[in-house]
Design a protein around this motif. Structure first.
Motif, mmCIF file in Angstrom:
data_model
loop_
_atom_site.group_PDB
_atom_site.id
_atom_site.type_symbol
_atom_site.label_atom_id
_atom_site.label_comp_id
_atom_site.label_asym_id
_atom_site.label_seq_id
_atom_site.Cartn_x
_atom_site.Cartn_y
_atom_site.Cartn_z
ATOM 1 N N PHE A 128 0.818 -1.216 0.000
ATOM 2 C CA PHE A 128 0.000 0.000 0.000
ATOM 3 C C PHE A 128 0.857 1.274 0.000
ATOM 4 N N GLY A 129 2.060 1.177 -0.577
ATOM 5 C CA GLY A 129 2.931 2.342 -0.668
ATOM 6 C C GLY A 129 3.585 2.737 0.641
ATOM 7 N N MET A 130 3.568 1.850 1.634
ATOM 8 C CA MET A 130 4.186 2.144 2.938
ATOM 9 C C MET A 130 5.508 1.378 3.054
ATOM 10 N N PRO A 131 6.626 2.068 2.936
ATOM 11 C CA PRO A 131 7.928 1.388 2.899
ATOM 12 C C PRO A 131 8.373 0.794 4.230
ATOM 13 N N HIS A 132 9.154 -0.273 4.133
ATOM 14 C CA HIS A 132 9.880 -0.854 5.247
ATOM 15 C C HIS A 132 11.265 -0.171 5.301
ATOM 16 N N PRO A 133 12.053 -0.450 6.326
ATOM 17 C CA PRO A 133 13.397 0.158 6.400
ATOM 18 C C PRO A 133 14.249 -0.115 5.172
ATOM 19 N N GLU A 134 14.132 -1.325 4.607
ATOM 20 C CA GLU A 134 14.947 -1.655 3.437
ATOM 21 C C GLU A 134 14.582 -0.793 2.237
ATOM 22 N N GLY A 135 13.350 -0.276 2.202
ATOM 23 C CA GLY A 135 12.968 0.630 1.119
ATOM 24 C C GLY A 135 13.736 1.937 1.207
ATOM 25 N N TYR A 136 13.830 2.475 2.415
ATOM 26 C CA TYR A 136 14.567 3.728 2.602
ATOM 27 C C TYR A 136 16.066 3.521 2.423
ATOM 28 N N ARG A 137 16.553 2.343 2.787
ATOM 29 C CA ARG A 137 17.980 2.059 2.597
ATOM 30 C C ARG A 137 18.301 1.863 1.114
ATOM 31 N N LYS A 138 17.345 1.315 0.375
ATOM 32 C CA LYS A 138 17.525 1.227 -1.078
ATOM 33 C C LYS A 138 17.579 2.625 -1.675
ATOM 34 N N ALA A 139 16.672 3.484 -1.234
ATOM 35 C CA ALA A 139 16.657 4.861 -1.730
ATOM 36 C C ALA A 139 17.973 5.558 -1.419
ATOM 37 N N LEU A 140 18.483 5.375 -0.206
ATOM 38 C CA LEU A 140 19.746 6.013 0.187
ATOM 39 C C LEU A 140 20.913 5.471 -0.624
ATOM 40 N N ARG A 141 20.893 4.179 -0.896
ATOM 41 C CA ARG A 141 21.956 3.591 -1.727
ATOM 42 C C ARG A 141 21.996 4.251 -3.096
ATOM 43 N N LEU A 142 20.825 4.471 -3.678
ATOM 44 C CA LEU A 142 20.759 5.103 -4.996
ATOM 45 C C LEU A 142 21.148 6.576 -4.930
ATOM 46 N N MET A 143 20.815 7.246 -3.830
ATOM 47 C CA MET A 143 21.208 8.646 -3.672
ATOM 48 C C MET A 143 22.725 8.788 -3.577
ATOM 49 N N ALA A 176 16.391 4.196 9.890
ATOM 50 C CA ALA A 176 16.491 4.301 8.432
ATOM 51 C C ALA A 176 15.986 5.655 7.953
ATOM 52 N N ILE A 177 14.884 6.119 8.529
ATOM 53 C CA ILE A 177 14.341 7.423 8.150
ATOM 54 C C ILE A 177 15.293 8.536 8.577
ATOM 55 N N ALA A 178 15.776 8.460 9.822
ATOM 56 C CA ALA A 178 16.698 9.483 10.328
ATOM 57 C C ALA A 178 17.982 9.531 9.505
ATOM 58 N N ARG A 179 18.461 8.372 9.103
ATOM 59 C CA ARG A 179 19.688 8.314 8.291
ATOM 60 C C ARG A 179 19.473 8.999 6.953
ATOM 61 N N ASN A 180 18.310 8.793 6.347
ATOM 62 C CA ASN A 180 18.027 9.455 5.077
ATOM 63 C C ASN A 180 18.007 10.971 5.225
ATOM 64 N N ALA A 204 7.242 10.171 4.342
ATOM 65 C CA ALA A 204 7.370 11.067 3.187
ATOM 66 C C ALA A 204 8.633 11.906 3.309
ATOM 67 N N LEU A 205 8.907 12.389 4.516
ATOM 68 C CA LEU A 205 10.060 13.271 4.727
ATOM 69 C C LEU A 205 11.377 12.578 4.419
ATOM 70 N N ALA A 206 11.405 11.255 4.525
ATOM 71 C CA ALA A 206 12.634 10.500 4.249
ATOM 72 C C ALA A 206 13.070 10.619 2.798
ATOM 73 N N LEU A 207 12.164 11.076 1.921
ATOM 74 C CA LEU A 207 12.523 11.358 0.523
ATOM 75 C C LEU A 207 12.328 12.844 0.226
ATOM 76 N N GLY A 208 12.196 13.661 1.268
ATOM 77 C CA GLY A 208 11.781 15.047 1.066
ATOM 78 C C GLY A 208 12.776 16.133 1.413
ATOM 79 N N VAL A 209 14.030 15.781 1.644
ATOM 80 C CA VAL A 209 15.026 16.810 1.964
ATOM 81 C C VAL A 209 15.680 17.249 0.653
ATOM 82 N N GLY A 210 15.075 18.214 0.003
ATOM 83 C CA GLY A 210 15.560 18.627 -1.311
ATOM 84 C C GLY A 210 15.889 20.105 -1.396
#
Length: 325
Positions: A128-143, A176-180, A204-210
Motif C-alpha cells: 500500500f505504498g508504505m515502505p519498510h526500512p529496506e525501502g529507505y535504505r535502497k533509496a539512500l543507496r541510490l542517492m 532508516a528514516i533518520a539516516r536518510n 514522506a520526509l525520508a525522501l523530502g530533503v531537497g
C-alpha cells in the motif's frame, strides 16, 4: 463511476444528462442541439466554479484516489531509458519504493519514489505504498550512487507513511528514516522533491530533503493524517474533515507557510483525468529547476538546501521571557 467524489456529483449528474440527451437525438428526429449547447455551457461554468473552490478535505480525497497517477506512471512519461535498481544490499527489495537511473532530456538522473498499487493485488505487493526500512535504505543507496557520479536526484513522494509494523520496527524503521534525513542534507547534487499524492509523516520526509520541494495542486503533505489528528484532538476520527481544514496540509497552505517552493497546477478535476498532460506540467517545472540548480557548485547546493530548511516558519524572541530588559 471510478474516481467520482461527493463534491463532483453535480458535475457527474449533468454530464449524464447531456449524454442521455445526445443519445436520444441519435435515435429520433428531434433536434435538441441548442439545449445541448446550453447544458454544455452550464457544465463548463459548474466545473470552473466547483474546481476553483475545492476544500481541503476534497483535496485529501483526490490525493487518495486509487486511479491517481503513481511514480511509475510519471516515470514512463517524463524519462527515457529508465533502469530500475533493486535491493538495499542488506536485507531485501522493498517494492513500496522504486528507483533507478534514467535520462531527462538527455541528462542522466536518478529517480526515486514511493509506489502504491491501483488494485488490491498490486497494493499488497507494494504494501500500500508504505515502505519498510529496506525501502529507505535502497533509496539512500541510490542517492549515494547519484552523488558519486554527479547525477541530479528527483524524488516523487506518495505515501500514507512508513510501515508501522513490528517487523519494520525490529529492522530499524526510525533509524532508516533518520539516516536518510541526515544523508540527504549533505548530498552534493541537485535534489528535487515532488509530492504527487499523499505525503505522510516521516515516511514522506525520508525522501523530502531537497533543494526544491513542489506539490501537485491536489496533493497533501502532513505529519499525520486528518483521521489521526482528529482522533487525537477530538477523540473521534469522524472529525477528519475539520482536522483537514485546521492542519494546513494542502499545497496552497504550505506554499503560504514556506514549506514548499511551488505548486504544480493539475488538470481540471485532478491529475488522474489526463496523466500525459499532467506529466507535461511537471516536465516544465523540472526543466526550470534543474537549469537553476545545475549552475550551483557542490558546496552551494549543500548550503542552498540547508538555508531552504533553515528559513521555514516564523518566530519571535520574547525578551521578557528570557530575562532580557
Amino acid at each position: 463511476m471510478v474516481g467520482e467524489l461527493e463534491f463532483e456529483r453535480p458535475i457527474t449528474e449533468l454530464r449524464k444528462k447531456i449524454s442521455e440527451i445526445k443519445e436520444f437525438t441519435k435515435t429520433t428526429d428531434v433536434d435538441l442541439s441548442s439545449e445541448i449547447a446550453k447544458l454544455e455551457d452550464r457544465l463548463e461554468k459548474l466545473e470552473n466554479d466547483i474546481y476553483a473552490n475545492i476544500k481541503p478535505w476534497d483535496r485529501v480525497q483526490i490525493a487518495r484516489l486509487p486511479n491517481r497517477p503513481t511514480t511509475l506512471d510519471y516515470i514512463s512519461y517524463l524519462f527515457e531509458g529508465f533502469f530500475e535498481c533493486h535491493g538495499d544490499r542488506t536485507f531485501a527489495d522493498d517494492e513500496a519504493i522504486v528507483g533507478g537511473i534514467a535520462r531527462f532530456k538527455g541528462l542522466p538522473v536518478t529517480v526515486i519514489g514511493h509506489q502504491r498499487g491501483k488494485d488490491t493485488k498490486e497494493n499488497i505487493r507494494r504494501n500500500f505504498g508504505m515502505p519498510h526500512p529496506e525501502g529507505y535504505r535502497k533509496a539512500l543507496r541510490l542517492m549515494k550512487q547519484a552523488d558519486k557520479f554527479n547525477r541530479p536526484i528527483i524524488c516523487f513522494i506518495d505515501t500514507k507513511g512508513a510501515y508501522p509494523g513490528k517487523a519494520a520496527e525490529e529492522r530499524g524503521q526510525s533509524e532508516a528514516i533518520a539516516r536518510n534525513l541526515l544523508e540527504m542534507a549533505g548530498l552534493r547534487v541537485p535534489v528535487i522533491c515532488i509530492v504527487i499524492g499523499e505525503g505522510g509523516s516521516g515516511g514522506a520526509l525520508a525522501l523530502g530533503v531537497g533543494n526544491r520541494i513542489y506539490m501537485l495542486e491536489n496533493s497533501t503533505y502532513s505529519v499525520i493524517s486528518p483521521e489521526g489528528a482528529a482522533a487525537i484532538l477530538w477523540k473521534d476520527a469522524a472529525f477528519a474533515k475539520n482536522a483537514a481544514e485546521t492542519m494546513k496540509i494542502t499545497a496552497p497552505d504550505l506554499k503560504e507557510l514556506g514549506v514548499i517552493d511551488g505548486i504544480i497546477p493539475e488538470i481540471k478535476g485532478g491529475a488522474h483525468k489526463d496523466v500525459k498532460k499532467q506529466a507535461e506540467e511537471i516536465e516544465k517545472l523540472l526543466t526550470t529547476s534543474l537549469q537553476q540548480l545545475l549552475e550551483l557548485s557542490k558546496e552551494e547546493l549543500v548550503a542552498d538546501r540547508y538555508n531552504r530548511f533553515r528559513t521555514i516558519g516564523e518566530y519571535s524572541i520574547m525578551n521578557d521571557y528570557i530575562g532580557v530588559n
